[in-house]
Design an enzyme around this catalytic site. Structure first.
Site, PDB file in Angstrom:
ATOM      1  N   SER A 150      15.332  21.442 -16.453  1.00 38.69           N
ATOM      2  CA  SER A 150      13.999  22.333 -16.777  1.00 38.69           C
ATOM      3  C   SER A 150      14.566  23.396 -17.306  1.00 38.69           C
ATOM      4  O   SER A 150      15.656  24.039 -17.111  1.00 38.69           O
ATOM      5  CB  SER A 150      13.464  22.514 -15.187  1.00 38.69           C
ATOM      6  N   LYS A 205      16.705  21.599 -11.220  1.00 37.77           N
ATOM      7  CA  LYS A 205      15.769  20.229 -11.624  1.00 37.77           C
ATOM      8  C   LYS A 205      16.716  19.235 -12.337  1.00 37.77           C
ATOM      9  O   LYS A 205      17.595  19.461 -12.994  1.00 37.77           O
ATOM     10  CB  LYS A 205      14.658  20.439 -12.361  1.00 37.77           C
ATOM     11  N   GLU A 260       9.617   8.635 -17.162  1.00 43.78           N
ATOM     12  CA  GLU A 260       8.466   9.099 -17.219  1.00 43.78           C
ATOM     13  C   GLU A 260       7.906   8.825 -18.750  1.00 43.78           C
ATOM     14  O   GLU A 260       6.681   8.505 -19.108  1.00 43.78           O
ATOM     15  CB  GLU A 260       8.319  10.459 -17.141  1.00 43.78           C
ATOM     16  N   HIS A 312       0.823  -1.312   0.034  1.00 41.29           N
ATOM     17  CA  HIS A 312      -0.027   0.004  -0.179  1.00 41.29           C
ATOM     18  C   HIS A 312       0.743   1.199   0.168  1.00 41.29           C
ATOM     19  O   HIS A 312       0.496   2.277   0.428  1.00 41.29           O
ATOM     20  CB  HIS A 312      -1.017   0.018   1.254  1.00 41.29           C
TER      21      HIS A 312
END
Ligand code: ARG
Length: 438
Positions: free
Chosen positions: A275, A281, A288, A154
């Protein structure tokens, strides 16, 4: 330029011609189309549909075409209906009248079915090789990093595991994927050449010849099925979808683990991007994108399922829609497995942070219960007792191992000094079936 037209009084409408064309995307089948044609010519000669000289001249013409396409002397462009038309029309242009005999005892229906099976076989073998290589990398990185970390259920810290065991879970998944693909290969390994348009041919052909030449294990049993079966594409795309689901789950973990919240791993600069506005970043774009591309692979599968669901036997032009999605899925899978392999090969494990994460979340609570059971308490009672200990620890901001023996004693009088060793995280992994985690 077409392979048909005799029975038409009017020219085909331009828009219709554009609409009907598949050449823009089925040109990637050129190798397979030529391979299939050479096998067909071999059969034609063996079965006396062509003289040896005719067979030789067509075969050499096809080989020349192949070479010229490879060398870009002949470009795969022009207003051809499909790759089959391109090859045949160019063959006739080069070798003349005899080229017109190539299509004797064949239809584009069994031709395209053969091309697609050959293409599917070859690309699946390539994908299996990529998966094998990926599995090797997974194993290497796993065995190099037998580091303890929290295991989750979980997405809540559950019990202590090792990074090795976690990564080897993916090894098992990709092992099954490899077997699924091998099984699909075995099922699709049938040669459709000789089915004709749907009902065979009046010529005395021998389907064993092209089967042997093309390296298929069997000929298809039923002609109607042979030209209208696209199950193998659906099966492969189902297998691809499962692979993408596995890659996507792994991507999700890489994304989580490399976040500031987890900091369990660092992904290599090679496979991350920056970024345009936030200088600090380092984004896990590779992972992704794999997660995102899972959508198109599922989509291609459902696209073809939907194309096939209402089709009467045998061939229908709808089936031309099998190609773009399948080609796209093959390219996507090949790219995603390759990128994931590189990301795993180059990631760095942050051992300290993984260890630190174990100290919060009572990951040895189950082992405290196991200890109580060992001392004669029933498991249900032990569960209750440890639950109460956890509340006490939460209230006092402590881990279970931080409690003094007399504090533990308040919850159960079977606790002894050896409890601390028993619930030590490193020791836990040396007990019972947990040894497999190391
Ligand atoms: N381009 C067609 C396809 O991909 C080739 C088969 C054409 N057959 C036909 N009967 N028109 O399905």
């Amino acid at each position: 330029m077409k392979l048909w037209g005799g029975r038409f009084r009017k020219e085909e409408n331009k828009l219709m011609e554009e609409f009907n064309k598949s050449f823009d995307y089925d040109k990637v089948l050129y190798k397979k189309d030529i391979e299939g044609s050479i096998a067909h010519v071999y059969m034609q000669v063996k079965c006396n549909l062509l003289t040896k000289e005719e067979g030789l001249s067509i075969t050499n013409g096809l080989i020349d075409l192949h070479q010229d396409i490879d060398n870009k002397k002949l470009l795969l462009e022009g207003s051809y209906e499909d790759i089959h038309s391109f090859i045949e029309i160019n063959l006739i242009k080069r070798i003349g009248e005899v080229g017109k005999k190539l299509h004797t005892a064949r239809s584009r229906n069994d031709q395209v079915a053969t091309d697609m099976r050959l293409f599917a076989k070859e690309s699946t073998i390539e994908i299996i090789d990529l998966i094998k290589n990926f599995k090797t990398t997974l194993k290497e990185v796993a065995y190099k990093n037998c580091v303890i970390m929290p295991g989750y259920t979980h997405l809540q810290r559950a019990q202590v595991v090792t990074f090795k065991h976690h990564l080897m879970a993916y090894y098992s998944m990709f092992d099954r994927d490899e077997k699924r693909l091998a099984n699909a290969l075995e099922i699709l390994d049938e040669c459709p050449l000789g089915c004709g348009a749907l009902a065979g041919t009046t010529h005395n052909i021998n389907r064993e010849h092209p089967k042997e030449k093309l390296g298929f294990s069997r000929v298809v049993e039923n002609y109607i099925d042979g030209v209208s079966d696209r199950d193998y594409l659906l099966e492969l795309m189902s297998d691809f979808s499962i692979i993408m689901m596995h890659l996507s789950r792994l991507s999700e973990e890489l994304i989580l683990w490399s976040s500031q919240e987890f900091k369990f791993i660092e992904m290599d600069d090679l496979y991350t991007t920056g970024s345009s506005i936030m200088p600090q970043k380092k984004n896990p774009d590779g992972a992704e994108l794999i997660r995102g591309k899972t959508g198109r692979v599922y989509g291609n599968l459902f696209g073809l399922f939907t194309v096939m669901k209402g089709l009467p036997l045998a061939y229908n032009k709808d089936m031309q829609e099998d190609k773009e999605g399948f080609f796209d899925s093959v390219n996507t899978i090949q790219m995603c497995v390759s990128i994931m392999e590189r990301m795993i090969a180059t990631l760095k494990v942050n051992e300290e942070n993984m260890k630190k994460a174990i100290n919060n979340g009572f990951l040895n609570a189950t082992e405290v219960a196991d200890y109580l059971v060992k001392e004669g308490v029933t498991f249900r009672d032990a569960h209750e007792i440890v639950g109460n200990i956890v509340i006490f620890c939460e209230d006092n901001n402590k881990a279970i191992e931080d409690l003094e023996l007399d504090e533990l004693f308040k919850f159960s009088d079977v606790f002894k000094k050896d409890i601390y060793d028993f619930i030590d995280y490193e020791n836990i992994l040396n007990k019972g079936s947990k040894k497999n985690l190391l």
